[in-house]
Write an enzyme that holds these catalytic residues in place. Structure first.
Site, PDB file in Angstrom:
ATOM      1  CG  HIS A   8      -3.561  -0.859  -7.021  1.00  0.00           C
ATOM      2  ND1 HIS A   8      -4.255  -0.534  -6.096  1.00  0.00           N
ATOM      3  CD2 HIS A   8      -3.649  -2.215  -6.803  1.00  0.00           C
ATOM      4  CE1 HIS A   8      -4.411  -1.184  -4.980  1.00  0.00           C
ATOM      5  NE2 HIS A   8      -4.125  -2.156  -5.597  1.00  0.00           N
TER       6      HIS A   8
ATOM      7  NE  ARG B 141      -4.194  -1.240  -0.075  1.00  0.00           N
ATOM      8  CZ  ARG B 141      -4.339  -2.390  -1.002  1.00  0.00           C
ATOM      9  NH1 ARG B 141      -3.433  -2.448  -1.973  1.00  0.00           N
ATOM     10  NH2 ARG B 141      -5.288  -2.961  -1.000  1.00  0.00           N
TER      11      ARG B 141
HETATM   12  P1  NDP Z   1      -2.164 -10.981   4.963  1.00  0.00           P
HETATM   13  O1  NDP Z   1      -3.110 -10.355   6.171  1.00  0.00           O
HETATM   14  O2  NDP Z   1      -2.279 -12.476   4.772  1.00  0.00           O
HETATM   15  O3  NDP Z   1      -0.597 -10.735   5.520  1.00  0.00           O
HETATM   16  C1  NDP Z   1      -0.211  -9.678   6.058  1.00  0.00           C
HETATM   17  C2  NDP Z   1       1.163  -9.752   6.629  1.00  0.00           C
HETATM   18  O4  NDP Z   1       1.770  -8.646   7.126  1.00  0.00           O
HETATM   19  C3  NDP Z   1       1.257 -10.795   7.780  1.00  0.00           C
HETATM   20  O5  NDP Z   1       2.360 -11.646   7.640  1.00  0.00           O
HETATM   21  C4  NDP Z   1       1.245 -10.019   8.975  1.00  0.00           C
HETATM   22  O6  NDP Z   1       1.983 -10.649  10.217  1.00  0.00           O
HETATM   23  C5  NDP Z   1       2.129  -8.756   8.521  1.00  0.00           C
HETATM   24  N1  NDP Z   1       1.901  -7.726   9.362  1.00  0.00           N
HETATM   25  C6  NDP Z   1       0.752  -7.079   9.651  1.00  0.00           C
HETATM   26  N2  NDP Z   1       0.931  -6.063  10.482  1.00  0.00           N
HETATM   27  C7  NDP Z   1       2.307  -5.967  10.928  1.00  0.00           C
HETATM   28  C8  NDP Z   1       3.049  -5.361  11.615  1.00  0.00           C
HETATM   29  N3  NDP Z   1       2.514  -4.313  12.528  1.00  0.00           N
HETATM   30  N4  NDP Z   1       4.127  -5.820  11.833  1.00  0.00           N
HETATM   31  C9  NDP Z   1       4.950  -6.587  11.125  1.00  0.00           C
HETATM   32  N5  NDP Z   1       4.026  -7.408  10.349  1.00  0.00           N
HETATM   33  C10 NDP Z   1       3.036  -7.074  10.012  1.00  0.00           C
HETATM   34  O7  NDP Z   1      -2.194 -10.068   3.756  1.00  0.00           O
HETATM   35  P2  NDP Z   1      -2.129 -10.651   2.209  1.00  0.00           P
HETATM   36  O8  NDP Z   1      -0.474 -11.085   2.163  1.00  0.00           O
HETATM   37  O9  NDP Z   1      -3.128 -11.168   1.482  1.00  0.00           O
HETATM   38  O10 NDP Z   1      -1.652  -9.085   1.540  1.00  0.00           O
HETATM   39  C11 NDP Z   1      -0.949  -8.108   2.175  1.00  0.00           C
HETATM   40  C12 NDP Z   1      -1.244  -6.471   1.224  1.00  0.00           C
HETATM   41  O11 NDP Z   1      -1.145  -6.623   0.155  1.00  0.00           O
HETATM   42  C13 NDP Z   1      -2.822  -6.444   1.305  1.00  0.00           C
HETATM   43  O12 NDP Z   1      -3.202  -5.891   2.766  1.00  0.00           O
HETATM   44  C14 NDP Z   1      -3.009  -5.237   0.258  1.00  0.00           C
HETATM   45  O13 NDP Z   1      -2.636  -4.060   0.942  1.00  0.00           O
HETATM   46  C15 NDP Z   1      -1.890  -5.581  -0.553  1.00  0.00           C
HETATM   47  N6  NDP Z   1      -2.386  -5.914  -1.969  1.00  0.00           N
HETATM   48  C16 NDP Z   1      -1.912  -5.347  -3.129  1.00  0.00           C
HETATM   49  C17 NDP Z   1      -2.451  -5.804  -4.398  1.00  0.00           C
HETATM   50  C18 NDP Z   1      -1.933  -5.037  -5.495  1.00  0.00           C
HETATM   51  O14 NDP Z   1      -2.235  -5.421  -6.602  1.00  0.00           O
HETATM   52  N7  NDP Z   1      -1.203  -4.106  -5.327  1.00  0.00           N
HETATM   53  C19 NDP Z   1      -3.131  -6.985  -4.255  1.00  0.00           C
HETATM   54  C20 NDP Z   1      -3.619  -7.631  -3.176  1.00  0.00           C
HETATM   55  C21 NDP Z   1      -3.394  -7.173  -1.996  1.00  0.00           C
HETATM   56  P3  NDP Z   1       1.308 -12.035  10.774  1.00  0.00           P
HETATM   57  O15 NDP Z   1       1.565 -13.090   9.793  1.00  0.00           O
HETATM   58  O16 NDP Z   1       2.110 -12.141  11.889  1.00  0.00           O
HETATM   59  O17 NDP Z   1      -0.014 -11.591  11.180  1.00  0.00           O
END
Ligand code: NDP
Length: 309
Positions: A272, A224
């Site tokens: 995007h 993001r």
């Molecule tokens: P998930 O919810 O599966 O994974 C998020 C990861 O981020 C997890 O490993 C989580 O840790 C980690 N995380 C969250 N908060 C923190 C923090 N404060 N400190 C450290 N680690 C943190 O999401 P996805 O993998 O499915 O997607 C990730 C992002 O990709 C989406 O939220 C979206 O913004 C973006 N996206 C972009 C797209 C594009 O076309 N550009 C398409 C789809 C998604 P933990 O595993 O420990 O919970």
């Protein structure tokens, strides 16, 4: 009869109606799918942001809101939403993200831009290091980050990942916590951002974080836009401390024409498109969640409202 309200907008309706009907039939669901169900009648809502639905209070029978988007930052804080919220974890979307991240990582690893810029007949040989000697950091080890990290590790990159909780992923050194983040940043020649946008991750990549990267590091951001402090990034690019940024997501989308990222010699903008939810595979995910809801099983991919993702 299960009433499924499609509240993801007319454009998505054109793309999703047939795949959803097929997926419901395949799952044996007796579902009435429509964009027009009255709020008091909908059992499930298929949701996408910016499609007009913001007040969930009239949806008194609704058992779950099923997002077509993986990122939920625009809905997670909605106080009118008391129903369970499931985000999208779609195999098709994951495949797309893996391809985007692998492709852009290899572009920078192999210095393909250099080859493209030197096609004038001069036989200048720049031998890239092997992937086994290249450190890649992946911030976020969820559905997308883990799939990307695994693929990069399969290509032999030295992958270090960072997540909120502790992870154990074969072939990937996993870190957590602030010290863990600093350790990942210090060694990442290529840094991939696949974190959700939450109050904790907003502006995570600020001047201090950027200063920890090795000189000339490359940033890939398909997560993001607001994960990065734009001004700090521009300053780091201008000084050469950051060698290149390939950015797919932005604070304002579409990225305004006057934004300094456009045309910056060290920035690549993609609009995007890193990963799109794919209707056929996503429809099966929605159908499976409705099947689970009807069978009294826990929903898949539930959002943790407290954590914000
Ligand atoms: P998930 O919810 O599966 O994974 C998020 C990861 O981020 C997890 O490993 C989580 O840790 C980690 N995380 C969250 N908060 C923190 C923090 N404060 N400190 C450290 N680690 C943190 O999401 P996805 O993998 O499915 O997607 C990730 C992002 O990709 C989406 O939220 C979206 O913004 C973006 N996206 C972009 C797209 C594009 O076309 N550009 C398409 C789809 C998604 P933990 O595993 O420990 O919970």
């Amino acid at each position: 009869m299960i009433r499924v309200l499609f509240a993801a907008g007319p454009q998505n309706w054109a793309e999703y109606e047939a795949p959803l009907r097929a997926a419901f039939a395949e799952a044996g669901l007796d579902a009435d799918l429509s964009p027009d169900h009255a709020p008091g009648q909908a059992d499930y809502i298929v949701y996408a942001p910016k499609a007009g639905l913001e007040d969930f209070r009239p949806f008194t029978r609704c058992k779950a809101v099923l997002s077509l988007w993986a990122g939920v930052e625009t809905i997670v804080g909605n106080q009118t939403l008391i129903q369970p919220l499931a985000r999208m974890v779609d195999p098709g979307l994951t495949e797309g993200m893996v391809e985007w991240v692998a492709g852009h990582t290899l572009r920078h690893h192999l210095n393909i831009d250099h080859c493209l810029a030197h096609q004038s007949g001069a036989w200048v040989r720049h031998i890239p290091p092997l992937a086994r000697d290249r450190h890649v950091g992946v911030l976020g080890l969820g559905a997308l980050g883990t799939a990307c990290a695994r693929t990069l590790a399969m290509l032999n990159f030295r992958v270090t990942g960072w997540a909120r909780g502790r992870k154990d992923i074969p072939g990937i050194e996993c870190q957590s916590g602030r010290d863990g983040l600093d350790a990942v940043l210090r060694r990442s020649e290529i840094l991939v951002l696949l974190l959700p946008l939450t109050p904790v991750t907003r502006n995570l990549i600020d001047e201090r974080a950027l200063s920890l990267l090795p000189r000339g590091a490359v940033i890939l951001n398909p997560g993001r836009g607001a994960l990065i402090d734009d001004d700090a990034l521009l300053a780091a690019l201008d000084s050469g401390h950051v060698g290149h940024a390939t950015l797919d997501v932005f604070r304002t989308e579409p990225l305004p024409p006057e934004h300094p990222f456009w045309g910056h010699p060290r920035v690549t903008v993609t609009p995007h498109i890193a990963a799109e939810t794919r209707p056929d595979s996503a429809a099966r995910v929605i159908a499976e969640n409705i099947r689970r809801g009807e069978a009294g099983l826990p929903f898949l991919h539930l959002v943790d409202r407290g954590a914000g993702y």
